[in-house]
Design a protein around this motif. Structure first.
Motif, PDB file in Angstrom:
ATOM      1  N   ALA A   1       0.851  -1.199   0.000  1.00  0.00           N
ATOM      2  CA  ALA A   1       0.000   0.000   0.000  1.00  0.00           C
ATOM      3  C   ALA A   1       0.881   1.241   0.000  1.00  0.00           C
ATOM      4  O   ALA A   1       2.037   1.199   0.459  1.00  0.00           O
ATOM      5  N   PHE A   2       0.315   2.324  -0.519  1.00  0.00           N
ATOM      6  CA  PHE A   2       1.033   3.601  -0.597  1.00  0.00           C
ATOM      7  C   PHE A   2       0.067   4.706  -0.198  1.00  0.00           C
ATOM      8  O   PHE A   2      -1.067   4.772  -0.687  1.00  0.00           O
TER       9      PHE A   2
ATOM     10  N   ARG B   1      -3.377   4.170  -2.244  1.00  0.00           N
ATOM     11  CA  ARG B   1      -3.410   3.153  -3.288  1.00  0.00           C
ATOM     12  C   ARG B   1      -3.056   1.808  -2.656  1.00  0.00           C
ATOM     13  O   ARG B   1      -1.991   1.653  -2.058  1.00  0.00           O
ATOM     14  N   LEU B   2      -3.972   0.849  -2.759  1.00  0.00           N
ATOM     15  CA  LEU B   2      -3.753  -0.502  -2.266  1.00  0.00           C
ATOM     16  C   LEU B   2      -3.387  -1.391  -3.452  1.00  0.00           C
ATOM     17  O   LEU B   2      -4.155  -1.500  -4.413  1.00  0.00           O
ATOM     18  N   TYR B   3      -2.211  -2.014  -3.378  1.00  0.00           N
ATOM     19  CA  TYR B   3      -1.736  -2.830  -4.493  1.00  0.00           C
ATOM     20  C   TYR B   3      -2.089  -4.306  -4.319  1.00  0.00           C
ATOM     21  O   TYR B   3      -2.138  -5.040  -5.299  1.00  0.00           O
ATOM     22  N   ARG B   4      -2.295  -4.723  -3.077  1.00  0.00           N
ATOM     23  CA  ARG B   4      -2.552  -6.132  -2.840  1.00  0.00           C
ATOM     24  C   ARG B   4      -3.720  -6.286  -1.863  1.00  0.00           C
ATOM     25  O   ARG B   4      -4.161  -5.330  -1.237  1.00  0.00           O
TER      26      ARG B   4
ATOM     27  N   VAL C   1      -3.285  13.988 -11.356  1.00  0.00           N
ATOM     28  CA  VAL C   1      -1.954  13.721 -11.905  1.00  0.00           C
ATOM     29  C   VAL C   1      -1.145  12.855 -10.934  1.00  0.00           C
ATOM     30  O   VAL C   1      -0.398  11.967 -11.349  1.00  0.00           O
ATOM     31  N   VAL C   2      -1.315  13.100  -9.640  1.00  0.00           N
ATOM     32  CA  VAL C   2      -0.588  12.309  -8.642  1.00  0.00           C
ATOM     33  C   VAL C   2      -0.980  10.845  -8.742  1.00  0.00           C
ATOM     34  O   VAL C   2      -0.123   9.946  -8.706  1.00  0.00           O
ATOM     35  N   TYR C   3      -2.255  10.560  -8.890  1.00  0.00           N
ATOM     36  CA  TYR C   3      -2.702   9.172  -9.022  1.00  0.00           C
ATOM     37  C   TYR C   3      -2.156   8.549 -10.308  1.00  0.00           C
ATOM     38  O   TYR C   3      -1.782   7.365 -10.337  1.00  0.00           O
ATOM     39  N   GLU C   4      -2.106   9.319 -11.379  1.00  0.00           N
ATOM     40  CA  GLU C   4      -1.519   8.810 -12.621  1.00  0.00           C
ATOM     41  C   GLU C   4      -0.056   8.457 -12.419  1.00  0.00           C
ATOM     42  O   GLU C   4       0.427   7.417 -12.891  1.00  0.00           O
ATOM     43  N   LEU C   5       0.670   9.322 -11.711  1.00  0.00           N
ATOM     44  CA  LEU C   5       2.088   9.063 -11.463  1.00  0.00           C
ATOM     45  C   LEU C   5       2.281   7.832 -10.580  1.00  0.00           C
ATOM     46  O   LEU C   5       3.154   6.995 -10.847  1.00  0.00           O
TER      47      LEU C   5
ATOM     48  N   ASP D   1       0.321   5.265 -10.258  1.00  0.00           N
ATOM     49  CA  ASP D   1       0.007   4.049 -11.012  1.00  0.00           C
ATOM     50  C   ASP D   1       1.076   3.739 -12.055  1.00  0.00           C
ATOM     51  O   ASP D   1       1.285   2.571 -12.394  1.00  0.00           O
ATOM     52  N   GLU D   2       1.740   4.767 -12.556  1.00  0.00           N
ATOM     53  CA  GLU D   2       2.726   4.557 -13.607  1.00  0.00           C
ATOM     54  C   GLU D   2       4.060   4.066 -13.058  1.00  0.00           C
ATOM     55  O   GLU D   2       4.719   3.217 -13.670  1.00  0.00           O
ATOM     56  N   ILE D   3       4.474   4.584 -11.919  1.00  0.00           N
ATOM     57  CA  ILE D   3       5.810   4.249 -11.401  1.00  0.00           C
ATOM     58  C   ILE D   3       5.785   3.033 -10.485  1.00  0.00           C
ATOM     59  O   ILE D   3       6.847   2.594 -10.022  1.00  0.00           O
TER      60      ILE D   3
END
Length: 449
Positions: free
Chosen positions: A4-5, A18-21, A106-110, A112-114
């Motif tokens: 998570a971030f 943002r939860l990744y898992r 834009v922060v969420y796009e960044l 998700d991209e990195i």
């Protein structure tokens, strides 16, 4: 890697999540707010609660937090957090609560991209700006061509730089800043107890096409001892020039540097990213050149109702150079009521009761110059004698065109197929920010006033 971030403000409110898992729920943010944000005693950047580890970096009253349940590489997690901070600064000019709220899309796009499923991906600012933009959207007719260039850049040999035909400047310039932060702890007698330098070489490249740059430091560099850095193998370097040898430890290079060329002839060859980037980090722990010497004399007079101070500040560098923004913080006992200050030389000084310190500020101090401060601190009588911890005297300063490690840029060459003329600029800056200190030894005098 991370599961998570989050980005929290100083009140513990979640700005970005943002939860990744699936091993975490959104409520994990409440645990961090209660256990870390609301707890002033927490100082460690890593907090482990049960099987959950919180890696957090604080910047401008924001908490950048990565959460994991695995035994993750701590250095890699923090590198990801700092990369994200640098990306936000490049996009928004600064990273604070206002900029995050105003640009949250834009922060969420960044984010998700990195990062993909908790694993860091492409974090090159130059590449990200080609397809994550805060301005107008590229027209549909140009989309296939632009998409092809982005793919080639992200997967090619030089992912950190756009195609050479897309980078053009009327005036080709390269700026090199060698910035060093010197940390020193001295005894009251002037002997060095600890001295080290944390330095980095910051570069701004405004060069047309795809230039090849060659960078040289000092005369000869040989490997002293090896280690493994975050972006590739790093080495300890030494210029074995006798007593004035320059030794660099824990060197780390930007990924654009060709390490094979460095191992062969000790030259730093690279194709630079477009714009500003950090070429190299290093650390020096021997043969440190101290720009300032602090000579303190502190005396308790009588039955400790008065403490006298005589502080002398000397510069050790060339008279052609000067130290700027010099701030000397001299601690006083906790039961100080008033301080009479006298200065022999330059600067202004005043007593700050809220911090129990005398703050001596000098706008400029020339090389070879010496100035002194004398002060008398009046103490109030107390029923119980308070033990004075005698904290060290702290000095902050900046010195242009001076390096405490002795590092020197010998040359910077730029080669490009069009053979254009380029202008190179080199600047040195040595500074201290809270880590340049000298201990205080108090003398007792039975002289009555």
């Amino acid at each position: 890697m991370i599961s998570a971030f989050f980005i929290f403000n100083q009140k513990g409110e979640v700005l970005i999540s943002r939860l990744y898992r699936t091993d975490f729920k959104r409520s994990i943010a409440d645990v961090f707010r209660i256990q870390v944000v609301s707890n002033p005693d927490v100082r460690s950047p890593i907090v482990t609660l049960g099987s959950t580890s919180f890696f957090h970096v604080r910047v401008n009253n924001l908490y950048v937090v990565a959460v994991t349940k695995t035994n993750a590489n701590a250095a890699l997690v923090f590198e990801f957090c700092y990369r994200f901070i640098n990306i936000c600064k490049s996009y928004f000019g600064k990273m604070d609560e206002e900029s995050i709220k105003n640009n949250f899309v834009v922060v969420y796009e960044l984010v998700d991209e990195i990062n993909d499923f908790g694993y860091p991906q492409n974090s090159e600012i130059d590449t990200l700006k080609t397809y994550i933009t805060t301005e107008s959207v590229v027209s549909a007719t140009q989309a296939p061509e632009v998409s092809s260039r982005i793919t080639a850049q992200a997967t090619g040999a030089t992912s950190w730089r756009r195609n050479g035909d897309d980078v053009k400047y009327k005036k080709n310039e390269a700026f090199v800043d060698v910035v060093e932060v010197v940390n020193w702890m001295g005894s009251a007698k002037g002997t060095t107890l600890r001295a080290d330098v944390d330095g980095h070489i910051q570069m701004r490249a405004y060069l047309t096409g795809t230039p090849e740059c060659k960078f040289g430091l000092n005369d000869k560099l040989v490997i002293d001892r090896g280690a493994v850095g975050l972006s590739g193998p790093s080495s300890g370097l030494a210029d074995r020039g006798g007593g004035d040898a320059v030794e660099l430890d824990d060197c780390q290079f930007h990924q654009c540097v060709r390490l094979n060329d460095f191992d062969a002839d000790r030259s730093i060859s690279f194709i630079p990213p477009d714009g500003e980037f950090e070429l190299m980090r290093y650390r020096a722990t021997s043969n440190i050149k101290l720009p300032l010497r602090v000579i303190p004399t502190v005396t308790e007079i009588g039955t400790t109702k008065v403490v006298s101070y005589d502080i002398t500040l000397k510069t050790t560098f060339s008279p052609k150079l000067s130290a700027t923004n010099v701030v000397v913080r001299i601690p006083t006992p906790l039961n100080t009521t008033d301080v009479d200050v006298g200065i022999l030389g330059t600067g202004k000084a005043k007593y700050v009761p809220a911090e129990n310190v005398i703050v001596w500020k000098l706008a400029r101090l020339q090389g070879g110059q010496e100035c002194s401060l004398s002060a008398m601190a009046q103490l109030t009588s107390t029923t119980t004698r308070q033990v004075w911890a005698r904290p060290p005297i702290d000095v902050d300063f900046q010195v242009l065109m001076f390096t405490a490690s002795g590092l020197i840029v010998r040359f910077l060459k730029v080669f490009e197929k069009s053979n254009y003329h380029s202008i190179k600029w080199v600047r040195y800056l040595t500074k201290a920010n809270g880590g340049y200190q000298v201990r205080v030894s108090v003398f007792l005098s039975m002289m009555s006033l």
